[in-house]
Motif scaffolding. Sequence first.
Motif, PDB file in Angstrom:
ATOM      1  N   ASN A 187       0.798  -1.457   0.015  1.00 21.62           N
ATOM      2  CA  ASN A 187      -0.061   0.070   0.081  1.00 21.62           C
ATOM      3  C   ASN A 187       1.055   1.384  -0.043  1.00 21.62           C
ATOM      4  O   ASN A 187       0.532   2.294  -0.871  1.00 21.62           O
ATOM      5  N   TYR A 188       1.924   1.385   0.715  1.00 23.62           N
ATOM      6  CA  TYR A 188       2.711   2.318   0.827  1.00 23.62           C
ATOM      7  C   TYR A 188       3.550   2.678  -0.399  1.00 23.62           C
ATOM      8  O   TYR A 188       3.329   3.718  -1.025  1.00 23.62           O
ATOM      9  N   LEU A 189       4.039   1.628  -1.164  1.00 22.28           N
ATOM     10  CA  LEU A 189       4.554   1.679  -2.266  1.00 22.28           C
ATOM     11  C   LEU A 189       3.743   1.989  -3.527  1.00 22.28           C
ATOM     12  O   LEU A 189       3.992   2.689  -4.395  1.00 22.28           O
ATOM     13  N   HIS A 190       2.440   1.619  -3.358  1.00 22.47           N
ATOM     14  CA  HIS A 190       1.575   1.837  -4.608  1.00 22.47           C
ATOM     15  C   HIS A 190       0.680   3.205  -4.460  1.00 22.47           C
ATOM     16  O   HIS A 190       0.171   3.641  -5.214  1.00 22.47           O
ATOM     17  N   SER A 191       1.122   3.684  -3.148  1.00 22.66           N
ATOM     18  CA  SER A 191       0.357   4.888  -3.022  1.00 22.66           C
ATOM     19  C   SER A 191       0.901   6.183  -3.915  1.00 22.66           C
ATOM     20  O   SER A 191       1.846   6.016  -4.491  1.00 22.66           O
ATOM     21  N   ASP A 192       0.197   7.262  -3.855  1.00 25.96           N
ATOM     22  CA  ASP A 192       0.621   8.473  -4.584  1.00 25.96           C
ATOM     23  C   ASP A 192       1.533   9.397  -3.849  1.00 25.96           C
ATOM     24  O   ASP A 192       1.583  10.535  -4.343  1.00 25.96           O
ATOM     25  N   ARG A 193       2.069   8.704  -2.728  1.00 30.40           N
ATOM     26  CA  ARG A 193       3.279   9.591  -2.015  1.00 30.40           C
ATOM     27  C   ARG A 193       4.263   9.817  -2.826  1.00 30.40           C
ATOM     28  O   ARG A 193       4.635   9.258  -3.831  1.00 30.40           O
ATOM     29  N   GLU A 194       5.249  10.881  -2.574  1.00 35.75           N
ATOM     30  CA  GLU A 194       6.181  11.384  -3.607  1.00 35.75           C
ATOM     31  C   GLU A 194       7.408  10.648  -2.822  1.00 35.75           C
ATOM     32  O   GLU A 194       8.180  11.227  -2.201  1.00 35.75           O
ATOM     33  N   ILE A 195       7.511   9.251  -3.249  1.00 37.41           N
ATOM     34  CA  ILE A 195       8.521   8.489  -2.769  1.00 37.41           C
ATOM     35  C   ILE A 195       9.729   8.663  -4.102  1.00 37.41           C
ATOM     36  O   ILE A 195       9.703   8.106  -5.162  1.00 37.41           O
ATOM     37  N   VAL A 196      10.880   9.314  -3.708  1.00 38.80           N
ATOM     38  CA  VAL A 196      11.592   9.752  -4.446  1.00 38.80           C
ATOM     39  C   VAL A 196      12.935   8.898  -4.600  1.00 38.80           C
ATOM     40  O   VAL A 196      13.619   8.536  -5.683  1.00 38.80           O
ATOM     41  N   LEU A 197      12.888   7.738  -3.587  1.00 41.01           N
ATOM     42  CA  LEU A 197      13.982   6.745  -3.872  1.00 41.01           C
ATOM     43  C   LEU A 197      13.774   5.806  -2.613  1.00 41.01           C
ATOM     44  O   LEU A 197      13.143   6.009  -1.522  1.00 41.01           O
ATOM     45  N   VAL A 198      13.982   4.413  -2.905  1.00 48.94           N
ATOM     46  CA  VAL A 198      13.982   3.454  -2.093  1.00 48.94           C
ATOM     47  C   VAL A 198      15.588   2.916  -1.866  1.00 48.94           C
ATOM     48  O   VAL A 198      16.002   2.477  -3.058  1.00 48.94           O
ATOM     49  N   PHE A 199      15.702   2.797  -0.768  1.00 45.46           N
ATOM     50  CA  PHE A 199      17.157   2.002  -0.434  1.00 45.46           C
ATOM     51  C   PHE A 199      16.669   0.577  -0.066  1.00 45.46           C
ATOM     52  O   PHE A 199      15.967   0.294   0.804  1.00 45.46           O
ATOM     53  N   GLN A 200      17.116  -0.162  -1.150  1.00 41.88           N
ATOM     54  CA  GLN A 200      16.908  -1.859  -1.077  1.00 41.88           C
ATOM     55  C   GLN A 200      17.941  -2.223  -0.452  1.00 41.88           C
ATOM     56  O   GLN A 200      18.856  -2.445  -1.126  1.00 41.88           O
ATOM     57  N   LEU A 201      17.916  -3.076   0.540  1.00 40.13           N
ATOM     58  CA  LEU A 201      18.924  -3.496   1.262  1.00 40.13           C
ATOM     59  C   LEU A 201      18.894  -5.080   0.863  1.00 40.13           C
ATOM     60  O   LEU A 201      17.950  -5.545   0.891  1.00 40.13           O
ATOM     61  N   VAL A 202      20.261  -5.468   0.642  1.00 40.97           N
ATOM     62  CA  VAL A 202      20.417  -6.834   0.414  1.00 40.97           C
ATOM     63  C   VAL A 202      21.802  -7.174   1.191  1.00 40.97           C
ATOM     64  O   VAL A 202      22.660  -6.504   0.991  1.00 40.97           O
ATOM     65  N   ASP A 203      21.727  -8.392   1.934  1.00 41.66           N
ATOM     66  CA  ASP A 203      22.867  -9.002   2.454  1.00 41.66           C
ATOM     67  C   ASP A 203      23.990  -9.210   1.449  1.00 41.66           C
ATOM     68  O   ASP A 203      23.792 -10.341   0.709  1.00 41.66           O
ATOM     69  N   MET A 204      25.000  -8.829   1.524  1.00 40.01           N
ATOM     70  CA  MET A 204      26.038  -8.945   0.758  1.00 40.01           C
ATOM     71  C   MET A 204      26.878 -10.283   0.697  1.00 40.01           C
ATOM     72  O   MET A 204      27.220 -10.705  -0.230  1.00 40.01           O
ATOM     73  N   ARG A 205      26.483 -11.136   1.797  1.00 39.95           N
ATOM     74  CA  ARG A 205      27.165 -12.334   1.991  1.00 39.95           C
ATOM     75  C   ARG A 205      26.542 -13.621   1.211  1.00 39.95           C
ATOM     76  O   ARG A 205      27.099 -14.413   0.795  1.00 39.95           O
TER      77      ARG A 205
END
Length: 194
Positions: free
Chosen positions: A97-115
């Motif tokens: 819901n948050y990501l689909h909303s019409d909020r002004e999301i200018v960036l997502v930091f998507q974290l991935v475990d490097m290991r």
Amino acid sequence: MNWNQVEFEASYGLFSQIPPCETIEIAFSGRSNVGKSSLINKIFNRKSLARVSSMPGKTTTINFFRLEKVRFADLPGYGYAKVSRSEKDRWAGLISNYLHSDREIVLVFQLVDMRHPPTKDDLQMIDYLIDSETPFVIALTKADKLSKKQREERLAALQQEIPCAEQITMVVTSAETGEGMDELRSIIEELAAE
Ligand code: GDP
């Protein structure tokens, strides 16, 4: 930006509770235990802005904090196996819901475990971000746990494991040593200056 001046705003367990968006937002997303809380605390020089937990899967809310004109959203960690189906559905609902909303999301930091290779859930998030044309940067976490050789091997493997890897900005980070924090802060500062 004065990184020490971040202020915690509020936590919400239901999307309907979140007040309207009145400023640009940057979100942090990742599976439970990826190191999201540690990374957030490191960026903002705070001990417990985000709660580092020994119990994965505890954060079931979206937590907002604010620095100058940017609002940050700490999304609940996904992929924790030991929770009920209904709780998983609630998490998924909150995040989508948050990501689909019409909020002004200018960036997502998507974290991935490097290991490790990205999990199925990580890949689903990355696919969603690509499909929805949401701008995102991948922060590879826990880099301090790898030797120089392992780091090189993982970086090469990630190019195969992550779709469209060559077009995605990836930042190697460690909340332990502070590696990558300056780069993450500059990305945020650039967006705040727009
Ligand atoms: P979250 O569930 O994604 O918020 O993850 P946490 O920030 O609570 O971290 C999960 C565990 O990984 C904790 O035991 C942290 O101390 C550890 N951790 C997080 N980031 C790092 C890191 O960069 N390096 C190392 N060595 N451990 C980390």
